[in-house]
Design an enzyme around this catalytic site. Structure first.
Site, short mmCIF file in Angstrom:
data_model
loop_
_atom_site.label_atom_id
_atom_site.label_comp_id
_atom_site.label_asym_id
_atom_site.label_seq_id
_atom_site.Cartn_x
_atom_site.Cartn_y
_atom_site.Cartn_z
N GLY A 153 -2.89 -42.56 -16.01
CA GLY A 153 -3.04 -41.42 -15.10
C GLY A 153 -4.51 -41.18 -14.80
O GLY A 153 -5.36 -41.21 -15.70
N SER A 160 -0.94 -22.35 0.06
CA SER A 160 -1.58 -21.92 -1.18
C SER A 160 -1.40 -20.43 -1.49
O SER A 160 -1.43 -19.58 -0.61
CB SER A 160 -3.07 -22.22 -1.09
OG SER A 160 -3.75 -21.55 -2.11
N ARG A 167 4.02 -15.87 -9.66
CA ARG A 167 4.91 -16.67 -8.80
C ARG A 167 6.39 -16.46 -9.08
O ARG A 167 7.20 -16.41 -8.16
CB ARG A 167 4.58 -18.15 -9.01
CG ARG A 167 3.22 -18.45 -8.51
CD ARG A 167 2.79 -19.85 -8.79
NE ARG A 167 1.46 -20.02 -8.21
CZ ARG A 167 0.74 -21.11 -8.32
NH1 ARG A 167 1.20 -22.14 -8.98
NH2 ARG A 167 -0.45 -21.18 -7.75
C1 LIG Z 1 0.52 -28.79 -3.32
C2 LIG Z 1 -0.01 -28.40 -4.66
C3 LIG Z 1 -1.08 -27.54 -4.76
C4 LIG Z 1 -1.58 -27.16 -6.00
N1 LIG Z 1 -2.64 -26.31 -6.06
C5 LIG Z 1 -3.13 -25.95 -7.27
C6 LIG Z 1 -4.23 -25.08 -7.37
O1 LIG Z 1 -4.79 -24.63 -6.38
N2 LIG Z 1 -4.69 -24.74 -8.61
C7 LIG Z 1 -4.11 -25.22 -9.74
O2 LIG Z 1 -4.56 -24.89 -10.84
N3 LIG Z 1 -3.06 -26.07 -9.67
C8 LIG Z 1 -2.55 -26.45 -8.47
N4 LIG Z 1 -1.49 -27.30 -8.40
C9 LIG Z 1 -1.01 -27.95 -9.64
C10 LIG Z 1 -1.96 -29.08 -10.01
O3 LIG Z 1 -2.40 -29.73 -8.85
C11 LIG Z 1 -1.32 -30.12 -10.91
O4 LIG Z 1 -0.64 -29.51 -11.95
C12 LIG Z 1 -2.39 -31.02 -11.50
O5 LIG Z 1 -3.22 -31.55 -10.49
C13 LIG Z 1 -1.77 -32.16 -12.30
O6 LIG Z 1 -2.82 -32.99 -12.73
P1 LIG Z 1 -2.54 -34.16 -13.74
O7 LIG Z 1 -3.86 -34.85 -13.94
O8 LIG Z 1 -1.85 -33.67 -14.94
O9 LIG Z 1 -1.53 -35.14 -12.98
P2 LIG Z 1 -1.57 -35.83 -11.53
O10 LIG Z 1 -2.70 -35.39 -10.70
O11 LIG Z 1 -0.19 -35.71 -10.99
O12 LIG Z 1 -1.85 -37.34 -11.85
C14 LIG Z 1 -0.88 -38.18 -12.43
C15 LIG Z 1 -1.49 -39.55 -12.59
O13 LIG Z 1 -0.62 -40.32 -13.39
C16 LIG Z 1 -0.37 -41.58 -12.79
N5 LIG Z 1 0.95 -42.01 -13.22
C17 LIG Z 1 2.09 -41.27 -13.31
N6 LIG Z 1 3.07 -42.02 -13.81
C18 LIG Z 1 2.55 -43.23 -14.04
C19 LIG Z 1 3.09 -44.44 -14.55
N7 LIG Z 1 4.35 -44.53 -14.96
N8 LIG Z 1 2.27 -45.53 -14.62
C20 LIG Z 1 0.96 -45.45 -14.21
N9 LIG Z 1 0.40 -44.32 -13.74
C21 LIG Z 1 1.21 -43.24 -13.66
C22 LIG Z 1 -0.52 -41.34 -11.31
O14 LIG Z 1 -0.83 -42.56 -10.67
C23 LIG Z 1 -1.68 -40.34 -11.30
O15 LIG Z 1 -2.89 -41.04 -11.37
C24 LIG Z 1 -0.98 -27.66 -7.17
C25 LIG Z 1 0.11 -28.52 -7.08
C26 LIG Z 1 0.61 -28.87 -5.84
C27 LIG Z 1 1.81 -29.73 -5.77
#
Ligand SMILES: Cc1cc2nc3c(=O)[nH]c(=O)nc-3n(C[C@H](O)[C@H](O)[C@H](O)COP(=O)(O)OP(=O)(O)OC[C@H]3O[C@@H](n4cnc5c(N)ncnc54)[C@H](O)[C@@H]3O)c2cc1C
Length: 644
Positions: free
Chosen positions: A47, A291, A337
């Site tokens: 990730g 948002s 929310r």
């Molecule tokens: C539209 C939207 C707006 C948002 N706005 C906000 C905000 O303003 N403020 C806030 O705090 N939160 C916000 N959120 C929530 C927040 O964006 C997410 O919770 C957060 O970005 C998740 O980050 P992460 O690094 O955990 O995962 P992600 O950013 O989802 O990254 C997952 C990573 O894992 C990799 N991956 C997944 N499965 C596999 C696999 N099997 N093999 C290899 N790679 C894999 C993907 O390629 C990716 O690189 C928002 C969410 C959405 C949907």
């Protein structure tokens, strides 16, 4: 019986003593790895979103050998890029009464008293360091005229603590993490594997030692080994098919780890975001978030009269019901929310919804435009308004936006201790993929805070405690556990291709999503959940009989990728329903219709449910095993949440 009872689970790394010094004391108590030894240790990070990108960059900077994986063509396309509104931090630049303690309090209360106090306090402490880190990287946070960082308000808080970069905060933060990651790639400390999907976890002698991956371009299945594995693979909201998540978001990495022994915590805690563009038809494969920051200035309303079909601008002021301001005068449009989503559902259920099918409410900027001027509104929210207009064809500067709740975020995920370690030694889980610090409802702008806290600050400090015992015995492809994991992956791919049925993967996914939204969505009932638990296994069985995956496994095949992910969603969805069925209380985003107050608010049952539900995979077709982690509240007294 849908599940069996197991032994309680305890977070053995949870520190005690004064809450303000717990993180300091844990860091002091954790074993260190000296710089020369770090060079002998390898860590896999799956990730590259905010959690994984920041972790891989920081571990590389610390001197570990890092292997980083993502399925996108570039790490900077991870779903975190979509985050719009902002990131919380208790900087109190506004001098409006904020503090670490208040952020801690708001988050525990916002999560409906279903999160660990120690974790949340640490999150609030680290929040201030995140902003400094990102500013140092050059993240272009919005600034006030005088040059100071600007903030805005998000739901569940009465202070202004959300730092933002227009409506693109996630993108700008991810660019910061990505440049730090790129520096480590160039320095040879991080080996980057884009377009590579983890399809299984390798567990040898009880420790997580590697992953089985498929190259999404060539189709080649291979293995990678390390001394520890970190999953930063994001949330699983796409189990509902329609959600605000990027289309690629899925559960495979954590679900495969769950099947290998990692407990899954609170899988039913799903966040339904109140401000999304309403569904417009069956053709849709994705929903778009507007948002939460828009609720700083937008006012939510519906007509007072049911069935009022006049255009919004023709409905006079005294015939409008600004229901959030009416019901929750102290928080108004900035209630959390879960509360705002349910309120929207109620007014629509009363027949007062607007737009096609009556499934919408207005988010109106007329007052803000009058008060601040169009250009000020444009400066804050311009890209969001443009996005809305492109999708709906309506100009939100002229007519109110129409919004409706949609699946957005999953508070559940793999169970981790205070060190962010799962129940499999050597497997760490960070960001949205773990069950996290948000309890039963995440407050807005807290996911970015948690992902970056985990990646930049927590994991780099705690993983050493585990790695100090390494390097571990080398693992090779000839090890029987590795051979078994690889052949299971290959067999599964072959099985999906061999079905050669007559229904597309998407048609199954859409039907699963319907079941989940209907029975495990905004409102859950015993009857509905029991029905879902009949429908899902039947549909899963049909999937394995009738799914059509065109093409082969020897190259790029997006149907095959999707099929594997949907197959895992089926299994996860069932566990989500079991979790939702067993938790007969309402809390946060988990609303059981049978457990509500006379005025329709969620009624918790602290006596019976103040625990984390951590589920063990007991084998295919076997009921899952429930392990309870008791929660204790010494600082914030659990009360009936009120935002009135
Ligand atoms: C539209 C939207 C707006 C948002 N706005 C906000 C905000 O303003 N403020 C806030 O705090 N939160 C916000 N959120 C929530 C927040 O964006 C997410 O919770 C957060 O970005 C998740 O980050 P992460 O690094 O955990 O995962 P992600 O950013 O989802 O990254 C997952 C990573 O894992 C990799 N991956 C997944 N499965 C596999 C696999 N099997 N093999 C290899 N790679 C894999 C993907 O390629 C990716 O690189 C928002 C969410 C959405 C949907």
């Amino acid at each position: 019986m849908f599940y069996t009872e197991g032994e309680p689970i305890v977070d053995e790394k949870a520190p005690d003593g004064p809450i303000e010094t717990r993180w300091d004391r844990r860091r002091f108590g954790a074993k260190l790895v000296n710089p020369a030894n770090k060079r002998k240790l390898t860590v896999i990070v799956v990730g590259t979103g905010l959690a994984g990108g920041s972790a891989a960059a920081t571990l590389g900077e610390l001197g570990y050998n890092v292997k980083s994986f993502c399925y996108q063509d570039s790490p900077r396309r991870a779903h975190s890029i979509a985050a719009q509104g902002g990131i919380n931090a208790a900087k109190n630049y506004r001098n409006d009464g904020d503090s670490i303690y208040r952020l801690f309090y708001d988050t525990v209360k916002g999560g409906d008293f279903r999160a660990r106090e120690s974790n949340v306090y640490r999150l609030a402490q680290i929040s201030v360091e995140i902003i400094d880190q990102c500013v140092a990287q050059g993240v272009p946070f919005a600034r006030e005229y005088g040059g100071l960082l600007d903030t805005r308000s998000f739901g569940g808080a009465q202070v202004s603590r959300t730092f933002y970069a227009r409506g693109q905060t996630g993108q700008q933060l991810l660019l910061g993490a990505y440049q730090a990651l790129s520096r480590q790639i160039a320095a040879g400390r991080v080996e980057m594997h884009p377009r590579t999907e983890m399809l299984d976890l390798v567990v040898v002698d009880g420790r997580a030692r590697g992953i089985v991956v498929r190259d999404l371009v060539t189709g080649e299945v291979s293995t990678h080994f390390a001394d520890a594995v970190v999953l930063a693979t994001g949330g699983y909201g796409n189990a509902f098919y329609l959600s605000t998540n990027a289309k690629g978001c899925n559960t495979t990495a954590i679900w495969r780890a769950h099947r290998r022994g990692a407990l899954m915590a609170n899988p039913c805690y799903t966040q339904i975001h109140p401000t999304c563009i309403p569904v417009s038809g069956e053709h849709q494969s994705k929903l778009t978030l507007m948002s939460e920051s828009l609720r700083n200035d937008g006012r939510v309303w519906v007509p007072k009269q049911g069935g009022d079909s006049r255009a919004a601008n023709d409905i006079p002021e005294d015939e409008r019901d600004y229901y959030l301001e009416r019901i929750y005068p102290s928080f108004g449009n900035l209630v959390p929310r879960d509360i705002a989503s349910r309120a929207a559902k109620h007014v629509c259920d009363e027949g007062r919804g607007v737009g096609p099918g009556g499934l919408g409410v207005y988010l109106d900027f007329a007052d803000a435009i009058k008060r601040l001027g169009r250009s000020a509104v444009e400066a804050k929210y311009g890209n969001l308004f443009e996005m809305y207009q492109r999708i709906t064809g309506e100009d939100p500067y002229q007519v109110p936006m129409r919004i409706y709740p949609a699946v957005h975020y999953t508070m559940g995920g793999l169970w981790v201790d205070y060190d962010l370690r799962s129940t499999i030694p050597g497997l760490f889980v960070i960001g949205e993929a773990n069950f996290s610090d948000h309890g039963a409802n995440r407050l807005g702008a807290s996911a970015l805070m948690q992902g970056l806290a985990d990646g930049y600050f927590v994991l780099p400090n705690t993983i050493g405690d585990y790695l100090a015992a390494g390097p571990f015995e080398p693992v090779t492809d000839e090890h029987p556990d590795v051979e078994a994991a690889v052949s299971q992956v290959v067999d599964r791919i072959t099985a999906l291709l061999l079905v050669n049925g007559d229904r597309t993967v998407d048609s199954f996914h859409r039907e699963l999503g319907h079941i989940m939204w209907e029975h495990c969505g905004m409102e859950r009932t015993e009857e509905g959940l029991r029905k879902a638990l009949e429908l899902i296994p039947a549909l899963r069985e049909e999937f394995w009989r009738r799914v059509k995956v065109p093409g082969t496994g020897e190259g790029l095949n997006q149907s095959l990728e999707k099929a594997g992910r949907v197959a895992d969603f089926f299994e996860l969805a069932e566990l989500m329903c079991v979790d939702a069925l067993h938790r007969t209380e309402s809390c946060g985003g988990h609303f059981r219709a049978e457990s509500q107050t006379p005025d329709g608010e969620a009624r918790r049952d602290d006596e019976n449910f103040d625990y984390v539900a951590a589920w063990e995979f007991a084998g295919q077709g076997q009921p899952p095993v429930l392990h309870r982690e008791q929660l204790t509240f010494d600082h914030v007294e659990p009360t009936q949440r009120s935002y009135k």
